[in-house]
Structure formats: C-alpha cells, structure tokens
Scaffold this motif. Structure first.
Motif, PDB file in Angstrom:
ATOM      1  N   PRO A   1      14.468   4.283   6.124  1.00 16.12           N
ATOM      2  CA  PRO A   1      15.781   4.637   5.564  1.00 16.12           C
ATOM      3  C   PRO A   1      16.658   5.327   6.610  1.00 16.12           C
ATOM      4  N   LEU A   2      17.954   5.180   6.468  1.00 25.01           N
ATOM      5  CA  LEU A   2      18.925   5.790   7.385  1.00 25.01           C
ATOM      6  C   LEU A   2      18.642   5.402   8.830  1.00 25.01           C
TER       7      LEU A   2
ATOM      8  N   GLY B   1       0.255  14.670  -6.011  1.00 19.22           N
ATOM      9  CA  GLY B   1       1.491  13.970  -6.335  1.00 19.22           C
ATOM     10  C   GLY B   1       1.820  12.898  -5.309  1.00 19.22           C
ATOM     11  N   GLY B   2       2.488  11.851  -5.763  1.00 18.01           N
ATOM     12  CA  GLY B   2       2.832  10.749  -4.863  1.00 18.01           C
ATOM     13  C   GLY B   2       3.864  11.135  -3.821  1.00 18.01           C
ATOM     14  N   VAL B   3       3.882  10.393  -2.743  1.00 15.71           N
ATOM     15  CA  VAL B   3       4.824  10.617  -1.641  1.00 15.71           C
ATOM     16  C   VAL B   3       5.699   9.377  -1.512  1.00 15.71           C
ATOM     17  N   ASN B   4       6.972   9.603  -1.261  1.00 12.74           N
ATOM     18  CA  ASN B   4       7.893   8.483  -1.057  1.00 12.74           C
ATOM     19  C   ASN B   4       7.775   8.000   0.399  1.00 12.74           C
ATOM     20  N   TRP B   5       6.693   7.277   0.671  1.00 15.34           N
ATOM     21  CA  TRP B   5       6.346   6.928   2.052  1.00 15.34           C
ATOM     22  C   TRP B   5       7.447   6.137   2.749  1.00 15.34           C
ATOM     23  N   LEU B   6       8.039   5.194   2.062  1.00 15.19           N
ATOM     24  CA  LEU B   6       9.014   4.321   2.713  1.00 15.19           C
ATOM     25  C   LEU B   6      10.448   4.768   2.473  1.00 15.19           C
ATOM     26  N   GLY B   7      10.609   5.842   1.699  1.00 14.18           N
ATOM     27  CA  GLY B   7      11.953   6.298   1.352  1.00 14.18           C
ATOM     28  C   GLY B   7      12.415   7.510   2.136  1.00 14.18           C
ATOM     29  N   GLU B   8      11.527   8.133   2.901  1.00 11.55           N
ATOM     30  CA  GLU B   8      11.886   9.298   3.700  1.00 11.55           C
ATOM     31  C   GLU B   8      11.766   8.938   5.178  1.00 11.55           C
ATOM     32  N   PRO B   9      12.691   9.401   6.018  1.00 17.88           N
ATOM     33  CA  PRO B   9      12.664   9.024   7.438  1.00 17.88           C
ATOM     34  C   PRO B   9      11.334   9.329   8.135  1.00 17.88           C
ATOM     35  N   THR B  10      10.794  10.509   7.918  1.00 21.13           N
ATOM     36  CA  THR B  10       9.562  10.888   8.623  1.00 21.13           C
ATOM     37  C   THR B  10       8.379  10.056   8.172  1.00 21.13           C
TER      38      THR B  10
ATOM     39  N   VAL C   1       0.841  -1.214   0.000  1.00 23.27           N
ATOM     40  CA  VAL C   1       0.000   0.000   0.000  1.00 23.27           C
ATOM     41  C   VAL C   1       0.866   1.251   0.000  1.00 23.27           C
ATOM     42  N   PHE C   2       1.954   1.251   0.788  1.00 21.04           N
ATOM     43  CA  PHE C   2       2.769   2.463   0.937  1.00 21.04           C
ATOM     44  C   PHE C   2       3.962   2.511  -0.019  1.00 21.04           C
ATOM     45  N   ALA C   3       4.092   1.559  -0.906  1.00 23.40           N
ATOM     46  CA  ALA C   3       5.195   1.585  -1.873  1.00 23.40           C
ATOM     47  C   ALA C   3       5.058   2.779  -2.814  1.00 23.40           C
ATOM     48  N   GLY C   4       6.158   3.071  -3.527  1.00 21.29           N
ATOM     49  CA  GLY C   4       6.149   4.228  -4.423  1.00 21.29           C
ATOM     50  C   GLY C   4       5.032   4.171  -5.453  1.00 21.29           C
ATOM     51  N   ASP C   5       4.799   2.974  -5.999  1.00 22.23           N
ATOM     52  CA  ASP C   5       3.707   2.792  -6.957  1.00 22.23           C
ATOM     53  C   ASP C   5       2.542   2.020  -6.306  1.00 22.23           C
ATOM     54  N   GLY C   6       2.415   2.167  -5.000  1.00 18.76           N
ATOM     55  CA  GLY C   6       1.399   1.430  -4.247  1.00 18.76           C
ATOM     56  C   GLY C   6       0.008   2.035  -4.345  1.00 18.76           C
ATOM     57  N   LEU C   7      -0.911   1.398  -3.638  1.00 21.64           N
ATOM     58  CA  LEU C   7      -2.316   1.800  -3.719  1.00 21.64           C
ATOM     59  C   LEU C   7      -2.545   3.226  -3.234  1.00 21.64           C
ATOM     60  N   LEU C   8      -1.828   3.632  -2.185  1.00 21.81           N
ATOM     61  CA  LEU C   8      -2.060   4.963  -1.620  1.00 21.81           C
ATOM     62  C   LEU C   8      -1.666   6.054  -2.602  1.00 21.81           C
ATOM     63  N   ASN C   9      -0.486   5.901  -3.216  1.00 19.11           N
ATOM     64  CA  ASN C   9      -0.055   6.903  -4.192  1.00 19.11           C
ATOM     65  C   ASN C   9      -0.940   6.890  -5.437  1.00 19.11           C
ATOM     66  N   GLN C  10      -1.426   5.703  -5.819  1.00 16.46           N
ATOM     67  CA  GLN C  10      -2.340   5.634  -6.966  1.00 16.46           C
ATOM     68  C   GLN C  10      -3.652   6.355  -6.643  1.00 16.46           C
TER      69      GLN C  10
ATOM     70  N   PHE D   1       5.986   7.190   9.942  1.00 14.50           N
ATOM     71  CA  PHE D   1       4.529   7.358   9.905  1.00 14.50           C
ATOM     72  C   PHE D   1       3.835   6.080   9.456  1.00 14.50           C
ATOM     73  N   SER D   2       4.412   5.397   8.473  1.00 18.26           N
ATOM     74  CA  SER D   2       3.766   4.192   7.941  1.00 18.26           C
ATOM     75  C   SER D   2       3.718   3.071   8.972  1.00 18.26           C
ATOM     76  N   ILE D   3       4.786   2.903   9.768  1.00 20.18           N
ATOM     77  CA  ILE D   3       4.755   1.826  10.772  1.00 20.18           C
ATOM     78  C   ILE D   3       3.937   2.228  11.996  1.00 20.18           C
ATOM     79  N   VAL D   4       3.883   3.536  12.271  1.00 19.01           N
ATOM     80  CA  VAL D   4       3.015   4.006  13.357  1.00 19.01           C
ATOM     81  C   VAL D   4       1.557   3.736  13.005  1.00 19.01           C
ATOM     82  N   LEU D   5       1.221   3.982  11.741  1.00 16.54           N
ATOM     83  CA  LEU D   5      -0.160   3.763  11.296  1.00 16.54           C
ATOM     84  C   LEU D   5      -0.538   2.281  11.395  1.00 16.54           C
ATOM     85  N   LEU D   6       0.396   1.402  11.088  1.00 15.99           N
ATOM     86  CA  LEU D   6       0.119  -0.034  11.220  1.00 15.99           C
ATOM     87  C   LEU D   6      -0.132  -0.398  12.678  1.00 15.99           C
ATOM     88  N   ARG D   7       0.615   0.218  13.562  1.00 15.83           N
ATOM     89  CA  ARG D   7       0.428  -0.032  15.005  1.00 15.83           C
ATOM     90  C   ARG D   7      -0.974   0.423  15.450  1.00 15.83           C
TER      91      ARG D   7
END
Length: 299
Positions: A237-238, A143-152, A126-135, A156-162
């Motif tokens: 990342p990082l 515009g799409g967001v690099n959800w898993l490629g930016e530290p913040t 879902v949170f991938a660059g070409d995932g459902l959320l960006n689609q 956010f993505s793993i907090v949301l899963l929690r």
C-alpha cells in the motif's frame, strides 16, 4: 583442420543469431527508445528525439525516488538475510545424518517453486486478511494482522517470499562446503579449536569464492524482482513495495510511456552494473582463492 573450424562455427551459429536477435538488438533498441518520447500505442516512426529529457525527468519524479528507495531497501534487506539463511541451512545439511539426501531435496524444493506465479498467488492467500496465517494466529488467541494493508508488513511479506527461495544459493554453498578438505578440520580438532572457531577460521575463508558468486547472483536477482511484489501487493500500500521493475512495467504497459520506461530500465541496468563492478573490485580484499595461495607460496 579447416573442416573442424567450419563445423564449430556451424554449431555456434544458432546461439549467435539468438543472442543478436533476443539480447543485443533489444539492448541497443531500449537505449535508443530511452532518448525518445515513444508511446506504446503509436508507430515507432512517430517518436521524437528528446535527448536526455527522460533521464532529467526522473530527478523531479517523486514516484521514481520512492520506488528507488523501496528497491534499495528490499535489496539491502533480502540479500544478506538470504545468504545467511542459505549458508546456515547448507552447513546443517553438510552434516552426515541419516536420510540427509531426502532433507536436501526437501529444502531445495522451495527454490524450484518459489519464483513462480502460482506460489506468489498462494503467498497472497496466506497473508490475506482472512488468510491462513491470520487464521492460525486466531487459533492461538492472537489478533489478526493486516499483512498486505500496512506498508511495513507488506514489505515483510514479500521479503519473506524472497527468503523462501533460498534453495539455489544453498545448493551452491553446499557444493563449496563439500570441496573443503577434511584434513583441515582434523588438524583443527587436534589443536582443540571449537566448531565455531573452525567455521570462522576455516569454513568461511575457504567459502568466500562461493559466497562472492552467490552475492553477485542475489544482487542481480533482487534488483530485478517482479513476480512476488506484483502479484502479492501490486506495489502497495502507498507504494511501500513498489520496486523499480514494477514501475518500469507500469510505465510501459499501463501508461504506455515506452521512452520513459526504457530510460528507467537503463537506470536500473546502470545501478546493477555499478554494484557488480564494486563487488568485483572489492573481492581482492575479502575473497580467498586457492590459486592466489599457491602463487604466494611459490614465491
């Protein structure tokens, strides 16, 4: 009487054996390993006693300090948000609505599935660059967001899963709400108290034992979180989502530093124990037990 005593001992024997083999022994063994330079690929007999070297090494380990900071941030963000969200949903589901049983089941389902590996894989998709959320965002011209490629945004993505796994806490809150006597609300209605005032003056105080239980459980679970961050971001990342359980795992099974990973495990255990002890100590200031009320009334 003696016959019943032996039968009772026989019943608890499997539990005692299982506890000693799978809990007590690994618990003690991990502490012993934390005082050695044991390597996963070597025989345990080849390990040397190094005292507290593994613990002092952590002080100079920048990766450990970063992982510790990320872990604290994750716990401090997810625990309050998850408790607040679970309580909100429980209050809503406590209303007498048509088909409320179906809604309660639907809201509990994410809790059953939320911690599984399969859901974490879906979350990553879902949170991938070409995932459902960006689609979906692209569909409405955003515009799409690099959800898993930016530290913040990765955090956010793993907090949301929690937060998605709020079902268990919600069910406990719902049981607590059902135990509050209706006559208290009827008396408050007669006095003209608003719903908001009733919540803060009746519901919340009487719910504090349940809140305390959920708080302890969520603290422990959040500090031990592994599946989501490991599968979705792999700590990146990082190392912005590099929680302490991930570091423990990688030190043991990627770098084979069994002694150092055991020391990390004990640090995590001590942190959880301290938080739990502080919570138990503080409960006398904010948790309201009916037994305490009765005792004070009796005097």
């Amino acid at each position: 009487m003696y016959s019943n005593k032996w039968i009772g001992s026989l019943y608890i024997t499997p539990f005692v054996i299982g506890f000693l083999l799978f809990t007590a022994f690994p618990f003690v063994a991990s502490f012993v390993l934390s005082l050695t330079d044991a390597r996963l690929q070597d025989q345990l007999g080849a390990a040397n006693f190094v005292g507290l070297s593994n613990y002092t090494e952590m002080a100079a380990d920048s990766t450990f300090r970063q992982s510790l900071g990320v872990t604290f941030a994750y716990v401090f963000i997810t625990v309050p948000l998850k408790l607040a969200f679970a309580l909100f949903i429980a209050v809503v589901l406590n209303f007498k609505l048509k088909g409320i049983g179906l809604f309660r089941t639907a809201f509990y389902l994410p809790s059953i599935l939320g911690g599984s590996v399969a859901i974490a894989v879906v979350w990553r998709f879902v949170f991938a660059g070409d995932g459902l959320l960006n689609q979906a965002l692209a569909g409405i011209g955003i515009g799409g967001v690099n959800w898993l490629g930016e530290p913040t945004t990765a955090m956010f993505s793993i907090v949301l899963l929690r937060l998605w796994q709020f079902g268990s806490a919600m069910v406990v809150f719902l049981a607590g709400l059902k135990a509050i006597p209706e006559d208290l609300y009827e008396a408050a209605d007669l006095d003209g108290a608003s719903r908001l005032k009733q919540f803060f003056m009746i519901t919340l105080p009487l719910l504090t034992p349940v809140l305390f239980f959920n708080f302890i459980m969520q603290i422990v679970q959040a500090f031990q979180e592994f599946n989501g961050p490991y599968i979705i971001t792999a700590g990146g990342p990082l190392k912005s989502s590099y929680l302490l359980p991930l570091m423990i795992y990688e030190e043991a099974f990627k770098y084979f530093n069994l002694g150092y990973s055991s020391a990390l495990s004990w640090v995590l255990f001590i942190i959880i124990a301290v938080f739990t002890a502080v919570a138990f100590w503080s409960q006398k200031h904010w948790v309201f037990y009916a037994q305490d009320r009765d005792d004070k009334g009796g005097h």
